[in-house]
Design an enzyme around this catalytic site. Sequence first.
Site, PDB file in Angstrom:
ATOM      1  N   ALA A  90      -1.269   4.321  -6.744  1.00  0.00           N
ATOM      2  CA  ALA A  90      -2.690   4.063  -6.978  1.00  0.00           C
ATOM      3  C   ALA A  90      -3.189   4.850  -8.179  1.00  0.00           C
ATOM      4  O   ALA A  90      -4.000   4.363  -8.970  1.00  0.00           O
ATOM      5  CB  ALA A  90      -3.503   4.427  -5.739  1.00  0.00           C
ATOM      6  N   ASP A 104      -5.078  -3.113  -8.449  1.00  0.00           N
ATOM      7  CA  ASP A 104      -5.766  -1.845  -8.219  1.00  0.00           C
ATOM      8  C   ASP A 104      -6.587  -1.417  -9.430  1.00  0.00           C
ATOM      9  O   ASP A 104      -7.693  -0.887  -9.290  1.00  0.00           O
ATOM     10  CB  ASP A 104      -4.759  -0.737  -7.888  1.00  0.00           C
ATOM     11  N   LYS A 156       4.058   1.330  -3.418  1.00  0.00           N
ATOM     12  CA  LYS A 156       3.667   0.595  -4.625  1.00  0.00           C
ATOM     13  C   LYS A 156       4.670   0.746  -5.768  1.00  0.00           C
ATOM     14  O   LYS A 156       4.719  -0.108  -6.656  1.00  0.00           O
ATOM     15  CB  LYS A 156       2.271   1.041  -5.078  1.00  0.00           C
ATOM     16  N   THR A 204       0.828  -1.196   0.000  1.00  0.00           N
ATOM     17  CA  THR A 204       0.000   0.000   0.000  1.00  0.00           C
ATOM     18  C   THR A 204       0.871   1.257   0.000  1.00  0.00           C
ATOM     19  O   THR A 204       2.107   1.177  -0.052  1.00  0.00           O
ATOM     20  CB  THR A 204      -0.971  -0.027   1.199  1.00  0.00           C
TER      21      THR A 204
END
Length: 239
Positions: free
Chosen positions: A89, A61, A23, A19
Amino acid sequence: MGDLVRAGRDLGFNGFNITYPCKQLVLAHLDEIAPAAAQLGAVNTVVVTGEERRLVGHNTDAAGFGRGLAEALPDADLTDVVQVGTGGAGSAVAYALLERGVQRLHLIDLDLDRAAERATAMGALFPDRTVDAATPDALPALLAAATGVVNCTPLGMHNHPGAPFDLTLLRPQHWVADVIYRPMNTPLIEAAQALGCAVMDGGHMAVAQAVESFTLMTGRPADPDRVRATFLQLIAEGR
Protein backbone atom coordinates in the site's frame (compact mmCIF):
# COMPACT_ATOMS: atom_id res chain seq x y z
CA MET A 1 -0.56 -17.47 -3.21
CA GLY A 2 -0.35 -18.79 -6.75
CA ASP A 3 -2.54 -21.79 -5.93
CA LEU A 4 -5.13 -19.47 -4.40
CA VAL A 5 -5.52 -17.09 -7.36
CA ARG A 6 -5.50 -19.94 -9.86
CA ALA A 7 -8.14 -21.80 -7.85
CA GLY A 8 -10.33 -18.69 -7.84
CA ARG A 9 -9.91 -18.32 -11.58
CA ASP A 10 -10.80 -22.00 -12.15
CA LEU A 11 -13.92 -21.63 -9.98
CA GLY A 12 -15.13 -18.93 -12.39
CA PHE A 13 -14.33 -15.68 -10.58
CA ASN A 14 -13.72 -12.69 -12.84
CA GLY A 15 -11.49 -10.81 -10.43
CA PHE A 16 -10.05 -10.44 -6.94
CA ASN A 17 -8.95 -7.71 -4.57
CA ILE A 18 -5.56 -8.39 -3.01
CA THR A 19 -4.83 -7.00 0.44
CA TYR A 20 -2.07 -6.94 3.07
CA PRO A 21 0.34 -8.73 3.10
CA CYS A 22 0.01 -10.14 -0.42
CA LYS A 23 0.18 -7.10 -2.75
CA GLN A 24 3.80 -7.81 -3.64
CA LEU A 25 3.74 -11.59 -3.16
CA VAL A 26 1.11 -11.98 -5.88
CA LEU A 27 3.31 -10.43 -8.59
CA ALA A 28 5.17 -13.66 -9.32
CA HIS A 29 1.94 -15.58 -9.96
CA LEU A 30 0.30 -13.40 -12.63
CA ASP A 31 0.29 -13.78 -16.40
CA GLU A 32 0.52 -10.04 -16.96
CA ILE A 33 0.99 -6.89 -14.91
CA ALA A 34 -0.41 -3.55 -16.06
CA PRO A 35 2.37 -0.97 -16.59
CA ALA A 36 1.23 1.27 -13.73
CA ALA A 37 1.19 -1.65 -11.29
CA ALA A 38 4.60 -2.85 -12.49
CA GLN A 39 5.94 0.66 -11.92
CA LEU A 40 4.67 0.60 -8.36
CA GLY A 41 5.78 -2.95 -7.68
CA ALA A 42 2.42 -3.84 -6.12
CA VAL A 43 -0.94 -5.25 -7.23
CA ASN A 44 -4.21 -4.91 -5.35
CA THR A 45 -6.61 -5.95 -8.13
CA VAL A 46 -6.43 -9.05 -10.34
CA VAL A 47 -8.74 -9.31 -13.34
CA VAL A 48 -9.33 -12.59 -15.20
CA THR A 49 -9.46 -11.78 -18.91
CA GLY A 50 -9.97 -13.38 -22.31
CA GLU A 51 -10.79 -16.89 -23.38
CA GLU A 52 -7.50 -18.08 -21.91
CA ARG A 53 -8.55 -16.70 -18.50
CA ARG A 54 -5.29 -14.81 -18.01
CA LEU A 55 -4.53 -13.30 -14.60
CA VAL A 56 -3.80 -9.60 -15.08
CA GLY A 57 -2.62 -7.46 -12.17
CA HIS A 58 -3.58 -3.82 -11.65
CA ASN A 59 -3.12 -1.24 -8.91
CA THR A 60 -6.09 0.93 -7.93
CA ASP A 61 -4.66 1.92 -4.53
CA ALA A 62 -2.80 4.92 -5.96
CA ALA A 63 -5.88 6.34 -7.66
CA GLY A 64 -7.94 5.42 -4.59
CA PHE A 65 -5.71 7.26 -2.14
CA GLY A 66 -5.42 10.27 -4.45
CA ARG A 67 -9.18 10.52 -4.81
CA GLY A 68 -9.69 10.06 -1.08
CA LEU A 69 -7.15 12.78 -0.29
CA ALA A 70 -8.85 15.20 -2.68
CA GLU A 71 -12.24 14.51 -1.10
CA ALA A 72 -11.30 14.39 2.57
CA LEU A 73 -8.44 16.91 2.71
CA PRO A 74 -8.83 19.24 -0.28
CA ASP A 75 -6.86 22.04 1.43
CA ALA A 76 -4.01 19.89 2.76
CA ASP A 77 -0.62 21.59 2.80
CA LEU A 78 1.51 19.30 0.63
CA THR A 79 4.85 21.00 1.28
CA ASP A 80 6.47 18.38 3.53
CA VAL A 81 4.92 14.96 4.18
CA VAL A 82 6.08 12.01 6.27
CA GLN A 83 4.89 8.56 5.17
CA VAL A 84 5.37 5.64 7.55
CA GLY A 85 5.48 2.26 5.81
CA THR A 86 6.61 1.43 2.27
CA GLY A 87 5.05 -1.97 1.61
CA GLY A 88 2.41 -2.75 -1.00
CA ALA A 89 0.00 0.00 0.00
CA GLY A 90 2.86 2.37 0.81
CA SER A 91 4.25 2.23 -2.70
CA ALA A 92 0.91 3.28 -4.18
CA VAL A 93 0.36 5.98 -1.56
CA ALA A 94 3.80 7.48 -2.19
CA TYR A 95 2.98 7.76 -5.89
CA ALA A 96 -0.42 9.28 -5.15
CA LEU A 97 1.05 11.86 -2.77
CA LEU A 98 3.62 12.98 -5.31
CA GLU A 99 1.05 13.01 -8.08
CA ARG A 100 -1.17 15.23 -5.93
CA GLY A 101 1.70 17.70 -5.52
CA VAL A 102 3.74 16.81 -2.42
CA GLN A 103 7.05 18.68 -2.65
CA ARG A 104 9.10 16.80 -0.04
CA LEU A 105 8.25 13.20 0.84
CA HIS A 106 10.04 11.29 3.60
CA LEU A 107 9.56 7.51 3.42
CA ILE A 108 9.99 5.81 6.80
CA ASP A 109 10.40 2.06 7.25
CA LEU A 110 12.12 -0.35 9.63
CA ASP A 111 13.55 -1.87 6.43
CA LEU A 112 15.73 1.00 5.23
CA ASP A 113 16.68 -0.81 2.02
CA ARG A 114 13.04 -1.14 1.04
CA ALA A 115 12.35 2.51 1.82
CA ALA A 116 15.44 3.58 -0.12
CA GLU A 117 14.41 1.51 -3.14
CA ARG A 118 10.97 3.16 -3.15
CA ALA A 119 12.51 6.60 -2.70
CA THR A 120 14.79 6.03 -5.69
CA ALA A 121 11.92 4.74 -7.83
CA MET A 122 9.61 7.62 -6.89
CA GLY A 123 12.38 10.18 -7.34
CA ALA A 124 12.91 8.94 -10.88
CA LEU A 125 9.21 9.33 -11.65
CA PHE A 126 9.03 12.80 -10.06
CA PRO A 127 12.49 14.33 -10.61
CA ASP A 128 11.37 17.81 -9.55
CA ARG A 129 10.49 16.62 -6.01
CA THR A 130 12.54 15.59 -3.00
CA VAL A 131 12.03 11.98 -1.92
CA ASP A 132 14.21 10.43 0.77
CA ALA A 133 14.26 7.39 3.03
CA ALA A 134 14.88 6.94 6.75
CA THR A 135 14.21 4.66 9.69
CA PRO A 136 11.77 5.52 12.51
CA ASP A 137 14.64 7.04 14.52
CA ALA A 138 14.34 10.11 12.26
CA LEU A 139 10.65 10.70 13.04
CA PRO A 140 11.01 13.28 15.85
CA ALA A 141 12.99 15.66 13.65
CA LEU A 142 10.98 15.00 10.48
CA LEU A 143 7.56 15.38 12.11
CA ALA A 144 8.61 18.63 13.77
CA ALA A 145 8.92 20.18 10.29
CA ALA A 146 6.18 18.23 8.48
CA THR A 147 2.86 19.54 7.26
CA GLY A 148 1.28 16.10 6.94
CA VAL A 149 1.73 12.46 7.98
CA VAL A 150 0.39 9.23 6.50
CA ASN A 151 0.31 5.75 8.04
CA CYS A 152 0.83 2.93 5.54
CA THR A 153 1.75 0.25 8.08
CA PRO A 154 -0.72 -2.37 9.39
CA LEU A 155 -0.43 -0.93 12.91
CA GLY A 156 -3.85 0.16 14.09
CA MET A 157 -5.64 -2.65 12.25
CA HIS A 158 -8.02 -4.77 14.33
CA ASN A 159 -5.52 -7.64 14.36
CA HIS A 160 -2.44 -5.39 14.60
CA PRO A 161 -3.35 -3.03 17.47
CA GLY A 162 -1.26 0.00 18.28
CA ALA A 163 0.14 3.06 16.56
CA PRO A 164 2.84 3.41 13.89
CA PHE A 165 4.89 5.87 16.00
CA ASP A 166 4.92 7.81 19.26
CA LEU A 167 1.67 9.80 19.02
CA THR A 168 3.05 12.59 21.21
CA LEU A 169 5.00 13.64 18.10
CA LEU A 170 1.79 14.82 16.43
CA ARG A 171 1.20 18.56 16.21
CA PRO A 172 -2.06 20.50 15.58
CA GLN A 173 -0.66 21.84 12.29
CA HIS A 174 -0.39 18.34 10.83
CA TRP A 175 -2.99 16.80 8.58
CA VAL A 176 -3.13 13.06 9.19
CA ALA A 177 -4.18 10.19 6.93
CA ASP A 178 -4.42 6.47 7.64
CA VAL A 179 -4.92 3.56 5.23
CA ILE A 180 -6.45 1.35 7.96
CA TYR A 181 -10.23 1.02 7.78
CA ARG A 182 -11.00 -1.72 10.31
CA PRO A 183 -11.35 0.15 12.56
CA MET A 184 -11.60 3.53 10.88
CA ASN A 185 -11.00 5.32 14.19
CA THR A 186 -7.48 4.02 14.72
CA PRO A 187 -5.38 5.27 17.65
CA LEU A 188 -3.59 7.54 15.16
CA ILE A 189 -6.83 9.08 13.87
CA GLU A 190 -8.24 9.50 17.39
CA ALA A 191 -5.07 11.18 18.65
CA ALA A 192 -5.00 13.50 15.64
CA GLN A 193 -8.66 14.46 16.08
CA ALA A 194 -8.05 15.19 19.77
CA LEU A 195 -5.36 17.67 18.73
CA GLY A 196 -7.62 19.33 16.18
CA CYS A 197 -5.76 17.96 13.14
CA ALA A 198 -7.56 17.55 9.83
CA VAL A 199 -7.84 13.79 9.21
CA MET A 200 -8.54 11.28 6.46
CA ASP A 201 -9.61 7.87 7.73
CA GLY A 202 -8.83 4.71 5.76
CA GLY A 203 -12.41 4.35 4.59
CA HIS A 204 -11.85 7.00 1.92
CA MET A 205 -9.09 5.02 0.23
CA ALA A 206 -10.94 1.71 0.66
CA VAL A 207 -14.02 3.03 -1.13
CA ALA A 208 -12.16 4.89 -3.86
CA GLN A 209 -9.97 1.92 -4.78
CA ALA A 210 -13.04 -0.35 -4.78
CA VAL A 211 -14.80 1.96 -7.25
CA GLU A 212 -11.79 1.72 -9.59
CA SER A 213 -11.54 -2.06 -9.14
CA PHE A 214 -15.25 -2.55 -9.86
CA THR A 215 -14.87 -0.78 -13.19
CA LEU A 216 -11.84 -2.90 -14.12
CA MET A 217 -13.68 -6.12 -13.31
CA THR A 218 -17.06 -5.27 -14.86
CA GLY A 219 -16.45 -2.53 -17.42
CA ARG A 220 -19.17 -0.49 -15.70
CA PRO A 221 -18.88 2.62 -13.53
CA ALA A 222 -19.74 2.51 -9.83
CA ASP A 223 -21.50 5.20 -7.82
CA PRO A 224 -18.94 6.34 -5.19
CA ASP A 225 -21.59 7.73 -2.84
CA ARG A 226 -23.58 4.51 -2.92
CA VAL A 227 -20.43 2.43 -2.39
CA ARG A 228 -19.39 4.55 0.61
CA ALA A 229 -22.86 4.34 2.16
CA THR A 230 -22.81 0.55 1.87
CA PHE A 231 -19.25 0.41 3.20
CA LEU A 232 -20.10 2.50 6.27
CA GLN A 233 -23.15 0.32 6.93
CA LEU A 234 -21.05 -2.85 6.78
CA ILE A 235 -18.43 -1.36 9.11
CA ALA A 236 -21.12 -0.27 11.56
CA GLU A 237 -22.49 -3.84 11.55
CA GLY A 238 -19.01 -5.22 12.24
CA ARG A 239 -18.88 -7.10 8.95
